[in-house]
Design a protein around this motif. Structure first.
Motif, PDB file in Angstrom:
ATOM      1  N   ARG A  39       0.844  -1.192   0.000  1.00  0.00           N
ATOM      2  CA  ARG A  39       0.000   0.000   0.000  1.00  0.00           C
ATOM      3  C   ARG A  39       0.880   1.243   0.000  1.00  0.00           C
ATOM      4  NH1 ARG A  39      -5.189  -1.234   0.456  1.00  0.00           N
ATOM      5  NH2 ARG A  39      -5.866  -3.039   1.694  1.00  0.00           N
ATOM      6  N   ALA A  40       0.462   2.238  -0.752  1.00  0.00           N
ATOM      7  CA  ALA A  40       1.232   3.475  -0.831  1.00  0.00           C
ATOM      8  C   ALA A  40       1.134   4.251   0.474  1.00  0.00           C
ATOM      9  CB  ALA A  40       0.714   4.335  -1.983  1.00  0.00           C
ATOM     10  N   ILE A  41       2.238   4.872   0.855  1.00  0.00           N
ATOM     11  CA  ILE A  41       2.242   5.844   1.952  1.00  0.00           C
ATOM     12  C   ILE A  41       2.181   7.223   1.301  1.00  0.00           C
ATOM     13  CG2 ILE A  41       3.527   6.795   3.902  1.00  0.00           C
ATOM     14  CD1 ILE A  41       4.866   4.049   4.211  1.00  0.00           C
ATOM     15  N   TYR A  42       1.168   7.978   1.662  1.00  0.00           N
ATOM     16  CA  TYR A  42       0.874   9.249   0.982  1.00  0.00           C
ATOM     17  C   TYR A  42       1.157  10.415   1.926  1.00  0.00           C
ATOM     18  CZ  TYR A  42      -1.749  12.299  -2.246  1.00  0.00           C
ATOM     19  OH  TYR A  42      -2.132  13.261  -3.153  1.00  0.00           O
ATOM     20  N   HIS A  43       1.857  11.432   1.389  1.00  0.00           N
ATOM     21  CA  HIS A  43       2.142  12.639   2.166  1.00  0.00           C
ATOM     22  C   HIS A  43       1.144  13.714   1.742  1.00  0.00           C
ATOM     23  CE1 HIS A  43       4.829  16.182   3.358  1.00  0.00           C
ATOM     24  NE2 HIS A  43       4.496  15.563   4.478  1.00  0.00           N
TER      25      HIS A  43
ATOM     26  N   THR B 222       2.165  17.514   0.446  1.00  0.00           N
ATOM     27  CA  THR B 222       2.756  17.633  -0.895  1.00  0.00           C
ATOM     28  C   THR B 222       2.009  16.806  -1.937  1.00  0.00           C
ATOM     29  OG1 THR B 222       4.292  15.802  -0.417  1.00  0.00           O
ATOM     30  CG2 THR B 222       5.054  18.043   0.097  1.00  0.00           C
ATOM     31  N   GLU B 223       0.964  16.091  -1.506  1.00  0.00           N
ATOM     32  CA  GLU B 223       0.194  15.221  -2.406  1.00  0.00           C
ATOM     33  C   GLU B 223       1.115  14.324  -3.230  1.00  0.00           C
ATOM     34  OE1 GLU B 223      -2.703  17.334  -4.715  1.00  0.00           O
ATOM     35  OE2 GLU B 223      -3.974  17.696  -2.966  1.00  0.00           O
ATOM     36  N   SER B 224       1.903  13.552  -2.508  1.00  0.00           N
ATOM     37  CA  SER B 224       2.863  12.680  -3.198  1.00  0.00           C
ATOM     38  C   SER B 224       3.015  11.365  -2.457  1.00  0.00           C
ATOM     39  CB  SER B 224       4.221  13.372  -3.334  1.00  0.00           C
ATOM     40  OG  SER B 224       4.722  13.730  -2.061  1.00  0.00           O
ATOM     41  N   VAL B 225       3.387  10.330  -3.211  1.00  0.00           N
ATOM     42  CA  VAL B 225       3.695   9.018  -2.647  1.00  0.00           C
ATOM     43  C   VAL B 225       5.151   9.028  -2.197  1.00  0.00           C
ATOM     44  CG1 VAL B 225       3.903   6.543  -3.121  1.00  0.00           C
ATOM     45  CG2 VAL B 225       1.990   7.839  -4.077  1.00  0.00           C
ATOM     46  N   VAL B 226       5.375   8.691  -0.923  1.00  0.00           N
ATOM     47  CA  VAL B 226       6.736   8.770  -0.382  1.00  0.00           C
ATOM     48  C   VAL B 226       7.275   7.408   0.065  1.00  0.00           C
ATOM     49  CG1 VAL B 226       6.489  11.171   0.333  1.00  0.00           C
ATOM     50  CG2 VAL B 226       5.795   9.331   1.897  1.00  0.00           C
ATOM     51  N   GLY B 227       6.465   6.362  -0.032  1.00  0.00           N
ATOM     52  CA  GLY B 227       6.927   5.045   0.392  1.00  0.00           C
ATOM     53  C   GLY B 227       5.811   4.030   0.288  1.00  0.00           C
TER      54      GLY B 227
ATOM     55  N   LEU C 299      -2.506  16.313   9.771  1.00  0.00           N
ATOM     56  CA  LEU C 299      -1.673  15.110   9.796  1.00  0.00           C
ATOM     57  C   LEU C 299      -0.990  14.917   8.444  1.00  0.00           C
ATOM     58  CD1 LEU C 299      -4.119  12.778  11.751  1.00  0.00           C
ATOM     59  CD2 LEU C 299      -1.974  13.746  12.600  1.00  0.00           C
ATOM     60  N   GLY C 300       0.260  14.439   8.466  1.00  0.00           N
ATOM     61  CA  GLY C 300       1.031  14.390   7.228  1.00  0.00           C
ATOM     62  C   GLY C 300       0.931  13.097   6.451  1.00  0.00           C
ATOM     63  N   TYR C 301       1.047  11.934   7.137  1.00  0.00           N
ATOM     64  CA  TYR C 301       1.215  10.664   6.439  1.00  0.00           C
ATOM     65  C   TYR C 301       0.001   9.763   6.645  1.00  0.00           C
ATOM     66  CZ  TYR C 301       6.030  12.268   6.217  1.00  0.00           C
ATOM     67  OH  TYR C 301       7.164  13.012   5.983  1.00  0.00           O
ATOM     68  N   VAL C 302      -0.503   9.212   5.541  1.00  0.00           N
ATOM     69  CA  VAL C 302      -1.681   8.341   5.610  1.00  0.00           C
ATOM     70  C   VAL C 302      -1.501   7.156   4.663  1.00  0.00           C
ATOM     71  CG1 VAL C 302      -3.327  10.141   6.263  1.00  0.00           C
ATOM     72  CG2 VAL C 302      -2.869   9.725   3.845  1.00  0.00           C
ATOM     73  N   THR C 303      -2.191   6.075   4.995  1.00  0.00           N
ATOM     74  CA  THR C 303      -2.236   4.922   4.104  1.00  0.00           C
ATOM     75  C   THR C 303      -3.531   4.168   4.365  1.00  0.00           C
ATOM     76  OG1 THR C 303      -0.993   2.995   3.290  1.00  0.00           O
ATOM     77  CG2 THR C 303      -1.053   3.327   5.661  1.00  0.00           C
TER      78      THR C 303
END
Length: 422
Positions: free
Chosen positions: A197-201, A204-209, A391-395
């Protein structure tokens, strides 16, 4: 078929180590451990100070290695940084009356048992368990040697020499201390049972991990038994290797889920270590461990033990919690790089409330230098709630499906979510 045993706790060297720990603190630590590990249908209860009765309706006898994990847990939480040997456990297995009698023994009588002098009560199977060894001791006192016979009166009659005595049979060697058994690796699956599953920031609306997920979770809740969780984790560590060649070196973090309680058990650690030893060394700077089932108030000793174990293989440690009120203010800043709230299977309103409560403590997390994330975000409403709360990071399902390989990194507009397999 029910195994019943009494678990007694001795602080064998607390006084000589220079600090006495109140028995109530020891009992509370043991109770917390059993609460999380001795789960239904197994039962336990306190019957006397530092004495627990354990019952397992599905076993004929208790697993001493499970009790050894408790010895290690108590020692690392009550005596962090000290040499081993501060805590000794004794288990007694017998009928119910004998178990309760054993529960009433004094610490001095237990010390005599540990030294092999036995006790005067009903017989049973007694084991001494420390962080370093598991050994059986006799439950009965040793028999007194026979009284010497009187010498025969002197006589002048010739006496025939007695027949030469046969040498006594050699005593069998004492059974060696049974080492902690290594957990056998699971058989390789025919096909991958995991995905990413993508980790979304959000800012910045970007995939970071990416974080590894299990396909079985789509149909049923995660299992609770430690053995099942260990097998699942090992499968994940195996499957993850197939995803490594698909990502460029040095880009994005790859998080692998590991069970909190299995990370505290020596045999499980060995199994994890064998899997991790196959990973390429140049991948370590981007690997993260997400430690799920982290309790609300984990002991500092256990957290330090887990961190020490993971440190050589992972660049990031994420504690996955389920309580948005997690007391992060009590943790040292270097224990974890991030703390992620795993949303429970509750009504939407409760999940939104949990997101808001978790986000309300952002200043404390920032002061600790610990990132916040939310796991299991399942729809656009929850995604918007995370964004609005800062909150910054979601998945989760709202970010991506369970993909066959880690997703490409970089900008992905929020209105294009969730990401789907190509």
């Amino acid at each position: 078929m029910t195994a019943i045993a009494c678990l007694r706790i001795l602080l064998t060297a607390a006084e000589t180590a220079g600090a006495s720990v109140p028995p109530a603190h020891v009992e509370a630590a043991a109770d917390l451990y059993l609460k999380h590990r001795w789960k239904h249908p197994r039962r336990y209860g306190v019957v006397a100070p530092l004495a627990f009765v354990l019952a397992d309706t599905k076993a004929e006898k208790l697993d001493p290695e499970e009790m050894q994990a408790l010895a290690i847990e108590l020692e690392t939480s009550l005596f962090p940084g000290r040499k081993s040997g501060q805590v000794c456990l004794m288990t007694f297995e017998g009928d119910e009356n004998a178990v309760l009698q054993f529960a009433s023994l004094s610490q001095g009588e237990l010390a005599g048992l540990m030294a092999g002098r036995g006790y005067s009560g009903a017989p049973g199977h007694v084991q001494v368990i420390t962080a370093e060894e598991i050994r059986a001791v006799p439950s009965a006192p040793p028999e007194a040697p026979p009284a010497p016979q009187a010498k025969p009166a002197a006589t002048t009659a010739p006496i025939e020499a007695p027949p030469k005595a046969k040498p006594a049979p050699a005593k069998p060697a004492a059974a060696p201390v049974r080492p902690v058994a290594a957990v056998p690796p699971p058989k390789p699956a025919a096909s991958l049972t995991t995905g990413w599953r993508a980790i979304y920031h959000l800012p910045t609306e970007s995939v970071v991990g990416a974080v590894l997920g299990h396909k079985a979770d789509l149909a049923a809740p995660r299992p609770e038994e430690d053995g099942e969780l260990l097998a699942r984790d090992l499968t994940g560590l195996n499957d993850a290797q197939f995803g490594f060649p698909t990502v460029k070196t040095g880009e994005g973090a790859l998080f692998l889920p590991l069970s909190f309680w299995n990370l505290t058990t020596p045999a499980s650690q060995e199994a994890y270590k064998r899997r991790l030893s196959r990973y390429p060394l140049d991948l370590q700077p981007r690997l993260g461990a997400t430690v799920y089932d982290t309790p609300r108030e984990p002991s500092m000793g256990l957290l330090q033990q887990i961190r020490a174990f993971l440190h050589g293989s992972f660049a990031y440690i994420d504690l996955c919690i389920s309580d948005p009120n997690f007391p992060v203010n009590t943790l040292p800043g270097d224990i974890a790089s991030s703390i992620t709230l795993e949303l429970r299977d509750e009504p939407d309103a409760e999940r939104i409330k949990a997101i808001a409560l978790f986000a309300s403590r952002q200043s404390v997390y920032r002061a600790k230098g610990v990132h916040q994330g939310v796991l299991g975000v399942r729809n656009a409403k929850e995604l918007d709630a995370c964004r609005a709360a800062g909150l910054g990071y979601v998945t989760g399902l709202a970010v991506s499906a369970l993909l066959d390989k880690p997703p490409a990194l970089g900008a992905n507009p929020a209105d294009a979510l969730p990401l789907q397999a190509a």
